[in-house]
Write a protein that holds these residues in place. Structure first.
Motif, mmCIF file in Angstrom:
data_model
loop_
_atom_site.group_PDB
_atom_site.id
_atom_site.type_symbol
_atom_site.label_atom_id
_atom_site.label_comp_id
_atom_site.label_asym_id
_atom_site.label_seq_id
_atom_site.Cartn_x
_atom_site.Cartn_y
_atom_site.Cartn_z
ATOM 1 N N LEU A 108 0.808 -1.220 0.000
ATOM 2 C CA LEU A 108 0.000 0.000 0.000
ATOM 3 C C LEU A 108 0.841 1.269 0.000
ATOM 4 N N SER A 109 2.132 1.141 -0.252
ATOM 5 C CA SER A 109 3.008 2.321 -0.186
ATOM 6 C C SER A 109 2.677 3.355 -1.253
ATOM 7 N N GLY A 110 2.017 2.945 -2.341
ATOM 8 C CA GLY A 110 1.647 3.883 -3.402
ATOM 9 C C GLY A 110 0.241 4.433 -3.262
ATOM 10 N N VAL A 111 -0.424 4.148 -2.135
ATOM 11 C CA VAL A 111 -1.790 4.614 -1.902
ATOM 12 C C VAL A 111 -1.765 5.818 -0.969
ATOM 13 N N PRO A 112 -2.139 7.007 -1.441
ATOM 14 C CA PRO A 112 -2.075 8.210 -0.606
ATOM 15 C C PRO A 112 -3.204 8.308 0.413
ATOM 16 N N ARG A 113 -4.354 7.687 0.095
ATOM 17 C CA ARG A 113 -5.516 7.849 0.974
ATOM 18 C C ARG A 113 -6.440 6.653 0.824
ATOM 19 N N ILE A 114 -7.113 6.304 1.899
ATOM 20 C CA ILE A 114 -8.049 5.186 1.874
ATOM 21 C C ILE A 114 -9.190 5.502 2.832
ATOM 22 N N ASP A 115 -10.423 5.184 2.450
ATOM 23 C CA ASP A 115 -11.540 5.433 3.361
ATOM 24 C C ASP A 115 -11.877 4.154 4.126
ATOM 25 N N THR A 116 -12.759 4.293 5.090
ATOM 26 C CA THR A 116 -13.084 3.161 5.968
ATOM 27 C C THR A 116 -13.719 2.007 5.196
ATOM 28 N N ILE A 117 -14.600 2.325 4.237
ATOM 29 C CA ILE A 117 -15.270 1.281 3.453
ATOM 30 C C ILE A 117 -14.252 0.496 2.638
ATOM 31 N N SER A 118 -13.306 1.196 2.039
ATOM 32 C CA SER A 118 -12.281 0.533 1.233
ATOM 33 C C SER A 118 -11.373 -0.327 2.111
ATOM 34 N N ALA A 119 -11.042 0.195 3.289
ATOM 35 C CA ALA A 119 -10.211 -0.568 4.213
ATOM 36 C C ALA A 119 -10.922 -1.857 4.613
ATOM 37 N N ASN A 120 -12.209 -1.762 4.832
ATOM 38 C CA ASN A 120 -12.993 -2.945 5.188
ATOM 39 C C ASN A 120 -12.975 -3.970 4.057
ATOM 40 N N THR A 121 -12.999 -3.480 2.813
ATOM 41 C CA THR A 121 -12.949 -4.384 1.664
ATOM 42 C C THR A 121 -11.634 -5.147 1.639
ATOM 43 N N LEU A 122 -10.552 -4.486 1.985
ATOM 44 C CA LEU A 122 -9.250 -5.157 2.030
ATOM 45 C C LEU A 122 -9.248 -6.254 3.088
ATOM 46 N N PHE A 123 -9.909 -6.018 4.200
ATOM 47 C CA PHE A 123 -9.992 -7.052 5.232
ATOM 48 C C PHE A 123 -10.879 -8.206 4.756
ATOM 49 N N GLN A 124 -11.892 -7.891 3.958
ATOM 50 C CA GLN A 124 -12.715 -8.948 3.360
ATOM 51 C C GLN A 124 -11.870 -9.793 2.416
ATOM 52 N N LEU A 125 -10.958 -9.117 1.684
ATOM 53 C CA LEU A 125 -10.050 -9.839 0.797
ATOM 54 C C LEU A 125 -9.182 -10.789 1.613
ATOM 55 N N LYS A 126 -8.688 -10.308 2.746
ATOM 56 C CA LYS A 126 -7.856 -11.149 3.618
ATOM 57 C C LYS A 126 -8.613 -12.407 4.036
ATOM 58 N N ASP A 127 -9.869 -12.224 4.499
ATOM 59 C CA ASP A 127 -10.668 -13.358 4.957
ATOM 60 C C ASP A 127 -10.998 -14.312 3.809
ATOM 61 N N SER A 128 -11.281 -13.746 2.624
ATOM 62 C CA SER A 128 -11.610 -14.580 1.462
ATOM 63 C C SER A 128 -10.406 -15.404 1.030
ATOM 64 N N LEU A 129 -9.237 -14.778 1.031
ATOM 65 C CA LEU A 129 -8.014 -15.508 0.681
ATOM 66 C C LEU A 129 -7.730 -16.607 1.695
ATOM 67 N N ALA A 130 -7.988 -16.311 2.961
ATOM 68 C CA ALA A 130 -7.731 -17.308 4.012
ATOM 69 C C ALA A 130 -8.576 -18.560 3.800
ATOM 70 N N ILE A 131 -9.798 -18.369 3.309
ATOM 71 C CA ILE A 131 -10.701 -19.507 3.086
ATOM 72 C C ILE A 131 -10.116 -20.480 2.070
ATOM 73 N N ILE A 132 -9.379 -19.951 1.066
ATOM 74 C CA ILE A 132 -8.794 -20.826 0.048
ATOM 75 C C ILE A 132 -7.310 -21.106 0.330
ATOM 76 N N GLY A 133 -6.899 -20.829 1.583
ATOM 77 C CA GLY A 133 -5.563 -21.215 2.019
ATOM 78 C C GLY A 133 -4.450 -20.278 1.640
ATOM 79 N N ILE A 134 -4.766 -19.003 1.395
ATOM 80 C CA ILE A 134 -3.737 -18.022 1.022
ATOM 81 C C ILE A 134 -3.664 -16.949 2.097
ATOM 82 N N SER A 135 -2.471 -16.707 2.615
ATOM 83 C CA SER A 135 -2.298 -15.660 3.620
ATOM 84 C C SER A 135 -2.038 -14.319 2.941
ATOM 85 N N LEU A 136 -2.472 -13.237 3.602
ATOM 86 C CA LEU A 136 -2.295 -11.895 3.055
ATOM 87 C C LEU A 136 -1.376 -11.094 3.975
#
Length: 276
Positions: A209-237
């Motif tokens: 995320l070093s190239g991301v200047p700003r992020i809102d709460t909804i977008s941050a939550n989506t990234l955490f959803q990505l983490k959980d979704s990846l975990a379900i298929i055995g991929i760590s984030l």
């Protein structure tokens, strides 16, 4: 023979001649735009001939609803072709104005209008005006709709290629994010990154995320959803490059940071990953 029938048959039977006259009037600037867009003169002549014939049928039948539907279909097809060829809406509006003048001039030259009841002439004139006004309305709406669809498709395609999942090894891939991360872009990440990671059959995804200047709460939550979704298929984030201005909306979500795999820099994340 009534004036409606005479005028309608003239337009039907001489539609190609009238279309050719329209071509002459619009041959300079407008046709250069058609050439640049790759739309041949013959194609446009056929389109115009078809419209003139439909107008003739409408006059002959005194505005048959079925013909109105055909004219609407013609207009939408023309609007789509204009968008695809990059022709500006102003040019096509100008061409429709020429239809009115040329069609009526043609009827005046072929029919002794002075011998026709004025009220009937006015009715035919208004009918042709109404048809072409409807063409203009449908065309404008269709052009805007198709143009917006094209912009949306281009934007979606751009966003999809803006999130490249790059394999560093058989086990590890990296997703470098650049630019402001809003709700729409975050949603596209969730939609596209998961299947890409699954196809690569990796064990770990490094999200930088070093190239991301700003992020809102909804977008941050989506990234955490990505983490959980990846975990379900055995991929760590693994998150890297989280600046202070990015950390605040993440903390505001109430998710325990100690449950996230975070590295300060991309270099550190790669060094401690399974990259061979």
């Amino acid at each position: 023979m009534s004036f409606f029938k005479t005028a309608g048959q003239l337009l039907q039977n001489n539609s190609a001649e009238i279309a050719a006259e329209i071509n002459k009037v619009l041959k300079s600037e407008y046709h250069s735009l058609l050439d640049e867009g790759g739309l041949s003169n013959d194609t446009m002549t056929q389109r115009r001939t078809h419209l003139i014939k439909l107008i003739g049928t409408a006059v002959l039948n005194q505005h048959d609803p079925g013909v109105a539907d055909e004219i609407a279909d013609w207009t939408r097809e023309t609007a789509l072709a204009a968008v695809e060829q990059g022709i500006q809406v102003e040019e096509l509006i100008r061409s429709l104005r020429s239809y009115k003048k040329i069609i009526w001039n043609y009827l005046e030259n072929k029919i002794d209008i002075d011998q026709t009841k004025a009220s009937i002439v006015i009715q035919v004139h208004y009918l042709i005006e109404d048809i072409l006004d409807q063409v203009l309305l449908v065309y404008n709406a269709g052009y805007i709709n198709f143009y917006e669809q094209r912009i949306d498709s281009a934007k979606k395609a751009f966003n999809e290629v803006s999130f490249p999942v790059v394999a560093l090894s058989d086990q590890v891939a990296i997703l470098p994010l650049i630019g402001e991360l809003d709700e729409e872009r975050a949603g596209i990440i969730l939609e596209n990154v998961l299947p890409k990671c699954k196809d690569l059959k990796i064990d770990e995804l490094i999200l930088d995320l070093s190239g991301v200047p700003r992020i809102d709460t909804i977008s941050a939550n989506t990234l955490f959803q990505l983490k959980d979704s990846l975990a379900i298929i055995g991929i760590s984030l693994t998150f890297t490059g989280i600046k202070p201005e990015l950390a605040v909306p993440m903390v505001n979500l109430g998710i325990p940071i100690n449950k996230l795999h975070i590295k300060g820099t991309l270099k550190n994340a790669i060094a401690m990953s399974k990259v061979l």
